[in-house]
Design a protein around this motif. Structure first.
Motif, mmCIF file in Angstrom:
data_model
loop_
_atom_site.group_PDB
_atom_site.id
_atom_site.type_symbol
_atom_site.label_atom_id
_atom_site.label_comp_id
_atom_site.label_asym_id
_atom_site.label_seq_id
_atom_site.Cartn_x
_atom_site.Cartn_y
_atom_site.Cartn_z
ATOM 1 N N ILE A 161 0.840 -1.214 0.000
ATOM 2 C CA ILE A 161 0.000 0.000 0.000
ATOM 3 C C ILE A 161 0.869 1.257 0.000
ATOM 4 O O ILE A 161 0.635 2.195 -0.759
ATOM 5 N N LYS A 162 1.909 1.260 0.827
ATOM 6 C CA LYS A 162 2.752 2.465 0.911
ATOM 7 C C LYS A 162 3.525 2.690 -0.386
ATOM 8 O O LYS A 162 3.659 3.825 -0.841
ATOM 9 N N GLY A 168 2.307 6.784 -6.497
ATOM 10 C CA GLY A 168 1.077 7.088 -7.235
ATOM 11 C C GLY A 168 0.741 6.052 -8.296
ATOM 12 O O GLY A 168 0.350 6.385 -9.411
ATOM 13 N N VAL A 169 0.935 4.785 -7.932
ATOM 14 C CA VAL A 169 0.638 3.702 -8.882
ATOM 15 C C VAL A 169 -0.290 2.692 -8.215
ATOM 16 O O VAL A 169 -0.524 2.753 -7.010
ATOM 17 N N ASN A 170 -0.782 1.771 -9.017
ATOM 18 C CA ASN A 170 -1.525 0.649 -8.459
ATOM 19 C C ASN A 170 -0.806 -0.601 -8.942
ATOM 20 O O ASN A 170 -1.305 -1.326 -9.797
ATOM 21 N N ALA A 318 11.829 -11.109 -13.264
ATOM 22 C CA ALA A 318 12.657 -10.095 -13.932
ATOM 23 C C ALA A 318 11.805 -8.946 -14.489
ATOM 24 O O ALA A 318 12.126 -7.773 -14.242
ATOM 25 N N PRO A 319 10.709 -9.222 -15.193
ATOM 26 C CA PRO A 319 9.881 -8.109 -15.680
ATOM 27 C C PRO A 319 9.260 -7.282 -14.548
ATOM 28 O O PRO A 319 9.163 -6.060 -14.668
ATOM 29 N N ILE A 320 8.873 -7.937 -13.447
ATOM 30 C CA ILE A 320 8.255 -7.179 -12.348
ATOM 31 C C ILE A 320 9.289 -6.274 -11.674
ATOM 32 O O ILE A 320 9.016 -5.114 -11.372
ATOM 33 N N LEU A 321 10.512 -6.782 -11.496
ATOM 34 C CA LEU A 321 11.558 -5.923 -10.920
ATOM 35 C C LEU A 321 11.861 -4.765 -11.864
ATOM 36 O O LEU A 321 12.031 -3.611 -11.429
ATOM 37 N N SER A 322 11.926 -5.061 -13.139
ATOM 38 C CA SER A 322 12.244 -4.038 -14.123
ATOM 39 C C SER A 322 11.185 -2.918 -14.118
ATOM 40 O O SER A 322 11.520 -1.726 -14.125
ATOM 41 N N GLN A 323 9.924 -3.317 -14.036
ATOM 42 C CA GLN A 323 8.853 -2.309 -13.948
ATOM 43 C C GLN A 323 8.954 -1.508 -12.662
ATOM 44 O O GLN A 323 8.723 -0.298 -12.651
ATOM 45 N N THR A 324 9.324 -2.192 -11.573
ATOM 46 C CA THR A 324 9.482 -1.491 -10.292
ATOM 47 C C THR A 324 10.572 -0.421 -10.412
ATOM 48 O O THR A 324 10.379 0.733 -10.006
#
Ligand code: TYM
Length: 334
Positions: A161-162, A168-170, A318-324
């Motif tokens: 949540i934080k 400012g993303v979901n 890898a894609p989720i970390l990259s987006q982060t």
């Protein structure tokens, strides 16, 4: 589709609490045809010192235990945490999201660090942020665990949540803890007020997945009880923690409800119930113990399963970390 993630520390032996509270639930989830990832959390294990040779052995033994209990490495992704570097990478980001005060409130931190917190590792303090990363680096939706992990999962939710709020993303989902069944908190066989745990100095307090049939029967025979006969309704177990624990264990192993068990054994003395429980425990555990030992004879095969699991895992992480990284403003080629 739901994505299930859970982990177990490769430190010491797997015990009945781990099996009934977690591992057996993983096997139930696998039958539901969901995507699932199960992890030997070696990076969590080293928050307290581990002998390197023992850590290797425990990691492989845990993997053997997962498979012996019924996890299929084709259906479920089996990994050790250190082989999927995105866990540790996202954990750093979460170290910067989580607040010191949140960590200080964790009861597991307070229990483990004890009065000597100044001397605990920084990793032990940050432990729950790595756990949040384990889960959220897959955008996992369901996390089956025992009762003792509930607070860590609430923290995982707070971190998600934080993060979403700060940027400012979901992006990170709010994960569901799945704490179900009769054995979400298996207690010590010597003391009904303490949970069964790897770190209890008394080996008689727990049943290990490596115990043979004689050891299992002996530990159950010696388990602490009260002098009364078993009640015929769950209400009658309320002030009887040791009796309740043994009935819960029976129910979880027999896949019955507590009421069903008591309908069968209500009125019996422990001298009669304990041998029933011991027989059931041996019947359920021995095949797993034997299969674990067989799998441990071929460690290369175990190592290959973990390597293959980490490849499959990294296709997700890898894609989720990259987006982060992109969300928080790290420069990188697009
Ligand atoms: P760990 O290794 O202490 O325990 C593994 C699992 O076993 C459950 N458990 C019990 N359940 C019932 N009765 C007991 N006496 C009992 N003792 C242990 C635990 O609740 C857990 O489900 N922090 C976690 C590992 C972890 C993790 C994660 C879990 C790391 N990252 C991400 C879920 C998701 C731990 O130390 O579990």
């Amino acid at each position: 589709t739901p994505r299930v993630f859970s982990g177990i520390q490769p430190s010491g032996n797997l015990h009945l609490g781990n099996y009934l509270g977690a591992l057996k639930r993983f096997v139930d989830w696998q039958a539901k045809d969901v995507e699932s990832i199960y992890c030997m959390v070696d990076l969590h294990a080293i928050t307290v010192w581990q002998d390197p040779a023992d850590l290797k052995k425990s990691t492989r033994e845990l993997c053997a235990g997962f498979i012996a209990a019924g996890l299929d490495p084709e259906k479920s992704i089996l990994i050790n945490q250190s082989q999927v570097p995105e866990h540790a990478q996202l954990a750093w980001v979460f170290n910067c999201v989580a607040r010191m005060g949140w960590m200080q409130r964790m009861t597991q931190w307070k229990d483990k660090a004890g009065k000597n917190a100044q001397n605990a590792s920084l990793g032990l303090f940050a432990y729950p942020a790595l756990m949040a990363a384990d889960i959220l680096v897959y955008h996992a939706t369901h996390v089956p665990v025992g009762e003792d992990q509930k607070q860590h999962l609430e923290l995982t939710r707070d971190i998600a949540i934080k993060f979403n709020h700060d940027y400012g993303v979901n992006f990170f989902p709010e994960t569901e803890p799945v704490i179900e069944g009769a054995a979400t908190r298996v207690m010590s066989l010597r003391d009904g007020s303490k949970k069964m745990s790897k770190s209890d100095p008394s080996d008689a307090s727990r049943i290990n997945l490596t115990d043979d049939a004689d050891a299992i029967a002996k530990k159950i025979r010696k388990a602490k009880t009260d002098p009364e006969a078993l009640p015929s309704e769950a209400k009658g177990l309320e002030e009887r923690p040791e009796a309740r624990n043994l009935v819960n264990i029976y129910a979880a192993m027999a896949e019955m409800s507590v009421d069903q068990v008591l309908a069968e054994v209500g009125g019996k003395q422990f001298s009669e119930f304990k041998p029933m429980l011991a027989d059931l425990a041996v019947a359920k555990m021995s095949p797993i113990t034997t299969e674990m030992a067989r799998l441990m004879e071929n460690q290369d095969e175990i190592d290959k399963i973990l390597a293959r699991g980490s490849e499959r895992a990294r296709a997700i992480t890898a894609p989720i970390l990259s987006q982060t990284y992109d969300i928080i403003g790290m420069v990188r080629p697009v």
